[in-house]
Design a protein around this motif. Structure first.
Motif, PDB file in Angstrom:
ATOM      1  N   ARG A   1       0.858   4.207  -2.765  1.00 21.07           N
ATOM      2  CA  ARG A   1       0.702   5.635  -2.452  1.00 21.07           C
ATOM      3  C   ARG A   1       1.818   6.459  -3.097  1.00 21.07           C
ATOM      4  NH1 ARG A   1      -0.950   3.816   2.713  1.00 21.07           N
ATOM      5  NH2 ARG A   1       1.087   4.266   3.631  1.00 21.07           N
TER       6      ARG A   1
ATOM      7  N   SER B   1       0.826  -1.209   0.000  1.00 20.42           N
ATOM      8  CA  SER B   1       0.000   0.000   0.000  1.00 20.42           C
ATOM      9  C   SER B   1       0.857   1.254   0.000  1.00 20.42           C
ATOM     10  CB  SER B   1      -0.950   0.001   1.204  1.00 20.42           C
ATOM     11  OG  SER B   1      -0.210   0.029   2.411  1.00 20.42           O
TER      12      SER B   1
ATOM     13  N   GLN C   1       1.286   6.662  -6.805  1.00 18.92           N
ATOM     14  CA  GLN C   1       0.210   7.571  -7.174  1.00 18.92           C
ATOM     15  C   GLN C   1       0.651   9.028  -7.079  1.00 18.92           C
ATOM     16  OE1 GLN C   1      -2.720   6.338  -8.491  1.00 18.92           O
ATOM     17  NE2 GLN C   1      -2.834   8.486  -9.120  1.00 18.92           N
TER      18      GLN C   1
END
Length: 518
Positions: free
Chosen positions: A34, A30, A37
């Motif tokens: 992040r 995750s 992104q």
């Protein structure tokens, strides 16, 4: 009751511990997502700008920028890459080397160091991608672009030596940032300092990403493919330790390693390819026929002749980095008082990288018939998406190269894994030097400042091996080719200086004023 509670607590703790690795992996994944992104949102425009295609085509403008530059330099210097090969080899052998000249490494060490920064995964996986999309004909255009790129290397590396800084302790610093600032000032041109700063920033970004994180990541993938899955940070720490042990000693230490690794890598990879070609000697004529026919007809591949040309030019430009300016940093460290001698030596680099190593990969893929043809028409069959040639087993990239070599030699995937690991390691240590020289240009020379960059570089080795940061690598690759935009602008303005150096040197060489030392 207490026993029951204790048992329940123990079971819960056991479950928590058992789930900890999975939880940690989820958290890491995750975090990767992040970071990806954030990076994609903030830098996507820059990546798209650098790698965008001409309208209505699949031809990236940056490739045209590099190929046009190579063509201009080839014509301007009278096809110097074909006229000077014999003298280039004599220089690499040390025939004209004066041990008292300023510099840190020999001609051979400089060539080996620069080659270790370009010969890598692109020669293995990138060529496979080019051939699987553009067909065998892509090989012809790749060779042509490689031959022209020799003139770009000649130009930038001559300037690298001419405008380098030589320090009292014997160290030198050179590269595009120095010839852009000093060369422009010498000719009374504005903007040299700005171009030098931009180049340095792009070089540092490229060194930390494409020259570091991507290499560590690919090395880890190759190792896990052989020994099985394990955490990437372990590979990262091992590589970081090895890289630091080499780069802490500077360019002399790097050159001592690359002058051994590069010949070994070349002999290992090219030697294996030649064995496979020899095993299929009866298909050699057919393979070259496919390359020439495909170059001008396409033989049914997507995009036809234009598709083959685009893929070939793209692969050569991305592989040998001629015009990017990175190699000029390594070549600037050479022991010489004649800048043009290193230009002669450097022009061998695209020949070895593209014309020899890349062509070996392409020939093995073609000659082992990994590309599927229609038995009736002889044309290549397209894959389901219609974007490339159908391959045996549906492989692509490094998998296609591995399948091609493995079809003749069963244990080749292990050799390939070793080659990729060595390519990755040598690329990292060379790009650390490129990034370091850009760093010291911006922040000044000094052991403490150098150590800061070297530590940062090794931290990024661990991050690269442990994380899946696609957009970060994309941004870094874009930075590397942004270096080419800045560099080639400078080369156009400074090439008359190189012409003057070339004419002077050749006149003195022919008159006997320049003599052999050995």
């Amino acid at each position: 009751m207490n026993k029951t509670k204790f048992s329940a607590a123990l079971a819960a703790a056991g479950l928590a511990l058992a789930g900890a690795p999975a939880f940690a992996q989820e958290q890491a994944a995750s975090l990767d997502d992040r970071v990806n992104q954030i990076f994609a949102d903030s830098t996507g425009w820059f990546v798209s700008l650098i790698f965008s295609n001409f309208p209505g085509t699949s031809f990236p403008w940056i490739v045209a920028w590099l190929v046009i530059g190579a063509t201009v330099f080839t014509l301007y210097f009278g096809f110097v890459q074909f006229r000077a090969v014999g003298h280039s080899i004599a220089l690499v052998k040390g025939d004209y080397s004066d041990p008292n000249d300023a510099g840190e490494v020999s001609h051979f060490q400089a060539l080996a160091t620069a080659l270790s920064g370009t010969v890598g995964l692109g020669n293995i996986a990138g060529v496979a991608v080019a051939v699987s999309i553009g067909g065998p004909g892509a090989t012809f255009w790749m060779i042509l672009a490689g031959l022209m790129g020799m003139a770009s290397k000649f130009t930038e590396c001559t300037l690298g030596v001419k405008y380098r800084n030589e320090y009292p302790d014997g160290r030198v610093s050179g590269g595009p940032m120095y010839y852009l600032s000093k060369g422009f000032a010498e000719r009374g041109l504005p903007g040299g300092k700005l171009l030098a700063v931009l180049f340095s920033i792009f070089c540092i970004l490229g060194a930390l990403g494409g020259g570091n994180m991507f290499q560590a990541n690919q090395a880890h993938q190759q190792i896990t493919g052989v020994v099985g899955e394990y955490p990437g940070w372990i590979t990262g720490l091992v590589f970081a330790g090895l890289v630091f042990a080499v780069i802490v000693g500077g360019i002399k230490s790097i050159a001592r390693v690359t002058e051994k690794i590069v010949p070994f890598m070349g002999i290992l990879y090219v030697g294996t390819a030649l064995i496979i070609i020899a095993m299929n000697y009866h298909l050699i004529g057919w393979a070259f026929g496919q390359i020439f026919a495909g170059a001008f007809t396409g033989l049914g591949v997507a995009g036809g002749m234009v598709g083959a040309l685009i893929q070939g030019f793209k692969r050569a430009a991305f592989s040998n980095e001629a015009g990017v300016g990175s190699a000029a940093i390594a070549h600037s460290a050479v022991k010489t008082k004649e800048p043009v001698t290193e230009g002669f030596v450097s022009l061998l680099e695209p020949f070895i990288d593209t014309v020899v190593v890349c062509t070996m990969t392409a020939l093995v893929i073609i000659i082992t018939q990994q590309l599927v043809t229609d038995p009736q028409t002889g044309l290549y069959l397209l894959n389901e998406a219609g974007t490339g040639v159908q391959t045996v087993g549906g492989t692509s990239g490094v998998g296609l190269t591995s399948a091609a070599f493995g079809s003749a030699i069963g244990w080749f995937p292990y050799v390939l894994a070793i080659a990729v690991i060595l390519f990755a390691f040598s690329t990292m240590i060379t790009w650390s030097y490129y990034g370091l020289k850009a760093w010291t240009y911006l922040f000044g020379e000094g052991d403490a400042k150098e150590l800061v960059f070297k530590v940062i570089f090794c931290v990024f080795v661990v991050i690269g091996a442990a994380a899946q940061l696609g957009p970060v690598i994309d941004f870094s690759d874009a930075a590397i080719f942004a270096m080419a935009v800045v560099n080639i602008i400078g080369l156009y303005f400074l090439m008359p200086i190189v012409k003057r150096e070339l004419d002077s040197y050749m006149t003195r060489l022919r008159s006997g004023e320049i003599k052999k030392f050995n």
